[in-house]
Design a protein around this motif. Structure first.
Motif, mmCIF file in Angstrom:
data_model
loop_
_atom_site.group_PDB
_atom_site.id
_atom_site.type_symbol
_atom_site.label_atom_id
_atom_site.label_comp_id
_atom_site.label_asym_id
_atom_site.label_seq_id
_atom_site.Cartn_x
_atom_site.Cartn_y
_atom_site.Cartn_z
ATOM 1 N N THR A 54 0.837 -1.197 0.000
ATOM 2 C CA THR A 54 0.000 0.000 0.000
ATOM 3 C C THR A 54 0.873 1.249 0.000
ATOM 4 O O THR A 54 0.546 2.251 -0.661
ATOM 5 C CB THR A 54 -0.948 0.001 1.216
ATOM 6 O OG1 THR A 54 -1.788 -1.156 1.143
ATOM 7 C CG2 THR A 54 -1.826 1.247 1.226
ATOM 8 N N ALA A 55 2.007 1.201 0.697
ATOM 9 C CA ALA A 55 2.948 2.327 0.681
ATOM 10 C C ALA A 55 3.479 2.559 -0.733
ATOM 11 O O ALA A 55 3.525 3.697 -1.216
ATOM 12 C CB ALA A 55 4.101 2.059 1.646
ATOM 13 N N SER A 56 3.892 1.484 -1.403
ATOM 14 C CA SER A 56 4.397 1.644 -2.768
ATOM 15 C C SER A 56 3.279 2.037 -3.725
ATOM 16 O O SER A 56 3.525 2.731 -4.721
ATOM 17 C CB SER A 56 5.097 0.364 -3.243
ATOM 18 O OG SER A 56 4.221 -0.741 -3.254
ATOM 19 N N LEU A 57 2.040 1.629 -3.427
ATOM 20 C CA LEU A 57 0.900 2.073 -4.240
ATOM 21 C C LEU A 57 0.732 3.585 -4.136
ATOM 22 O O LEU A 57 0.505 4.264 -5.152
ATOM 23 C CB LEU A 57 -0.380 1.372 -3.783
ATOM 24 C CG LEU A 57 -1.684 1.846 -4.460
ATOM 25 C CD1 LEU A 57 -1.643 1.569 -5.958
ATOM 26 C CD2 LEU A 57 -2.895 1.172 -3.818
ATOM 27 N N PHE A 58 0.848 4.125 -2.920
ATOM 28 C CA PHE A 58 0.742 5.575 -2.752
ATOM 29 C C PHE A 58 1.790 6.294 -3.607
ATOM 30 O O PHE A 58 1.492 7.279 -4.279
ATOM 31 C CB PHE A 58 0.937 5.960 -1.276
ATOM 32 C CG PHE A 58 -0.197 5.573 -0.369
ATOM 33 C CD1 PHE A 58 -1.502 5.572 -0.817
ATOM 34 C CD2 PHE A 58 0.055 5.210 0.958
ATOM 35 C CE1 PHE A 58 -2.560 5.218 0.024
ATOM 36 C CE2 PHE A 58 -0.989 4.855 1.801
ATOM 37 C CZ PHE A 58 -2.292 4.861 1.339
#
Length: 205
Positions: A54-58
């Protein structure tokens, strides 16, 4: 070296596109890695369980917006905070995991842990490199603070933290350290991004 010196290179469309593809691939792989845990997780917790992807998605969203010459203070704030938090968290977890492996552990297991350390360390590094090009608002800072603290509560109070069975006995201290890491990340975000945004009058409520 001040990253602003490298701004023409770091913000070039080709570089941003390459990073976009790398982060998108890592995000997809990360969600696949979490699939077994998500299968046993109530749907209400799903947005908060796969922390690293989710961090890399952001950040993938931030890169996509930059490529289109647009920006989002909220996604920039979420990306910076979560890339550092979960990047550093995963490096520490895998160091602890390697320390608990038996001497005859399979080579592939060791290499997988090392790969996760390198990839997650790169997550935190890219957040620091691109911080000077981000513009935050007070609202984006507060909303991100609520998101990340809530994520910590889901992980360590409600028991949805990423599965590392060999580290389960350390969960109390892992959770304690994670809350302090959240505070450190927001302090860094204030010092590196929000305060300069305020001083340069980029701030918007």
């Amino acid at each position: 070296m001040n990253p602003m010196f490298l701004k023409p290179f770091l913000t070039h469309r080709i570089v941003l596109t390459i990073l976009f593809m790398i982060n998108l691939g890592g995000t997809i792989y990360g969600y696949i890695w979490y699939e077994p845990q998500l299968r046993d997780t109530p749907y209400v917790y799903w947005p908060f369980v796969p922390d690293s992807p989710t961090a890399s998605l952001f950040f993938t969203i931030v890169l996509g917006l930059w490529i289109m010459k647009k920006s989002s203070p909220l996604f920039e704030t979420l990306a910076f905070i979560t890339l550092i938090k979960y990047g550093v968290w995963a490096v520490i977890m895998n160091i602890m995991y390697l320390g608990k492996l038996p001497a005859d552990a399979p080579t592939i297991t060791i290499l997988m842990a090392v790969m996760l350390m390198v990839s997650h360390g790169a997550m935190a590094l890219q957040a620091l490199i691109y911080a000077p090009f981000m513009k935050w608002t007070v609202a984006s800072f507060v909303c991100s603070l609520i998101w990340v603290i809530h994520n910590d509560v889901v992980d360590y109070v409600l028991g949805q933290w990423p599965r590392y069975p060999s580290l389960a006995e350390e969960i109390m201290w892992i959770g304690y350290g994670s809350f302090w890491l959240t505070g450190l990340c927001f302090f860094m975000g204030y010092a590196f991004v929000l305060r300069p945004s305020l001083e340069n009058k980029f701030i918007r409520m």
